[in-house]
Write an enzyme that holds these catalytic residues in place. Structure first.
Site, mmCIF file in Angstrom:
data_model
loop_
_atom_site.group_PDB
_atom_site.id
_atom_site.type_symbol
_atom_site.label_atom_id
_atom_site.label_comp_id
_atom_site.label_asym_id
_atom_site.label_seq_id
_atom_site.Cartn_x
_atom_site.Cartn_y
_atom_site.Cartn_z
ATOM 1 N N CYS A 42 43.191 37.915 43.606
ATOM 2 C CA CYS A 42 42.044 38.348 42.811
ATOM 3 C C CYS A 42 40.866 38.737 43.691
ATOM 4 C CB CYS A 42 41.578 37.224 41.880
ATOM 5 S SG CYS A 42 42.836 36.573 40.783
ATOM 6 N N CYS A 46 36.437 37.499 40.233
ATOM 7 C CA CYS A 46 37.334 37.486 39.081
ATOM 8 C C CYS A 46 36.874 36.450 38.046
ATOM 9 C CB CYS A 46 38.759 37.164 39.510
ATOM 10 S SG CYS A 46 39.948 37.215 38.128
ATOM 11 N N CYS A 73 45.979 40.848 40.373
ATOM 12 C CA CYS A 73 45.533 40.348 39.075
ATOM 13 C C CYS A 73 45.242 41.540 38.154
ATOM 14 C CB CYS A 73 44.270 39.503 39.262
ATOM 15 S SG CYS A 73 43.452 39.013 37.738
ATOM 16 N N CYS A 76 41.119 41.610 37.090
ATOM 17 C CA CYS A 76 40.041 42.100 37.964
ATOM 18 C C CYS A 76 40.460 43.272 38.844
ATOM 19 C CB CYS A 76 39.496 40.970 38.830
ATOM 20 S SG CYS A 76 40.668 40.327 40.062
#
Length: 354
Positions: A42, A46, A73, A76
């Site tokens: 991330c 995030c 992810c 994000c």
């Protein structure tokens, strides 16, 4: 990519964890957070729920995380550039090419409302669009002057309509007049003295505007190297009160010294770094990465280190408050012993430094 890896190296894992817990978007792009219990990585900002620390590893770039078997992810999108980031970059490119632009013009360019884009730009860059354009013009003036251009030529080439606009923009900031950049202090009178302190002999020098040099273990030879064309005058009575204030600030660096006037030269970026240093409270320290984040550019830790190294005014511009993210006191132009003692006198946490 190189800049990002430099920023990554300047931060410790503890720094990265604190940044991730704070969801500090200023460090997006400086590193990614890999969560090995879920197999994803991330951005630091995030919004997902925080993972357990034992499951987290940090990587300099998305490619490094993917090489470790992690996937991006979906919330994000750490492996893509966001629409907001793309708009800010487009605005920066336009300002560099066209000069200052109104918020309405930037709004038309990016599709955001003027008010929203102003907030977005400042959050990302650390400056408003207008302030960024001014800093860019000042930087171009100084680069031209250092390259040998005349003052008038440098001002007009940078986009100023008249010299008065440059001086109006830079009024009240740390820094000498534009002509002083090109002329090595020519036409300036600098009063100086070497004074005793509990940290050793110290060179103090000042113009009529304020302190222009404070250095341990230096004297007239080093001062003349900094200002080869200035008129140097040793020990004038009317500067005694100012010099005594400087000595007091060195003996007790924890006291507020913001009332002591300064007259220093530097690029627009250097001056922003020095102003950021003066905002670090006595008794606290920052890493180079954290100082860069204070300027709104967390990837600029190496440039921040260079700017701190160019600082001519010890203590009053407290570069001693910047320490390595990995721990310890770190380097200092006048020796780590003096740096450590200044931090001790300010009440810095000794357990974190030693």
């Amino acid at each position: 990519m190189t800049e990002a890896r430099n920023t990554f190296a300047a931060l410790s894992d503890d720094d990265r964890w604190r940044i991730a817990m704070a969801k500090d978007r200023r460090f997006d792009g400086a590193f990614v957070t890999g969560v090995h219990s879920t197999g994803i990585y991330c951005r630091p900002s995030c919004p997902a729920r925080a993972p357990l620390r034992r499951n987290v590893r940090f990587y300099a770039a998305a490619a490094d995380a993917e090489a470790a078997g992690l996937r991006a992810c979906k919330r994000c999108s750490p492996n893509t550039q966001s629409a907001e980031e793309a708009c800010v970059l487009a605005a920066i490119k336009a300002i560099r090419a066209e000069g200052a632009m109104t918020l309405d013009q930037l709004s038309d360019l990016t599709g955001y409302s003027p008010t929203h884009f102003q907030r977005l730009f400042k959050r990302t860059v650390g400056l408003s669009p207008a302030a960024f354009a001014r800093a860019l013009r000042e930087e171009r003036v100084r680069e031209a002057l250092e390259g040998g251009a005349s003052v008038t030529q440098a001002l007009y080439e940078a986009g100023y309509s008249a010299p008065s606009r440059f001086y109006a923009d830079t009024k009240g900031r740390l820094g000498m007049q534009a002509s002083d950049w090109r002329n090595g202090g020519k036409g300036r009178m600098i009063h100086w003295s070497v004074v005793p302190t509990s940290l050793g002999a110290m060179l103090v020098a000042a113009t009529g505007k304020g302190v222009c040099c404070l250095a341990f273990g230096e004297g007239e030879e080093e001062l003349r190297a900094r200002f080869p064309k200035a008129e140097l005058v040793e020990g004038r009575e009317e500067f005694r009160a100012l010099f005594e204030q400087v000595i007091a600030a060195v003996e007790e660096p924890s006291i507020d010294n913001s009332h002591i006037p300064l007259d220093v030269k530097g690029t627009a970026f250097q001056q922003r770094c020095w102003e950021a240093l003066r905002k670090i409270p006595a008794g606290e320290t920052r890493s180079y990465g954290e100082q860069a984040a204070m300027l709104g550019n967390p990837k600029a830790s190496r440039a921040v280190g260079s700017a701190n190294g160019a600082n001519n005014i010890a203590v009053l511009i407290p570069c001693h408050r910047v320490v390595p993210a990995s721990g310890g006191v770190g380097g200092y132009a006048y020796g780590p012993e003096i740096k450590a003692e200044l931090l001790r006198r300010e009440g810095a946490d000794q357990k974190e430094l030693f």
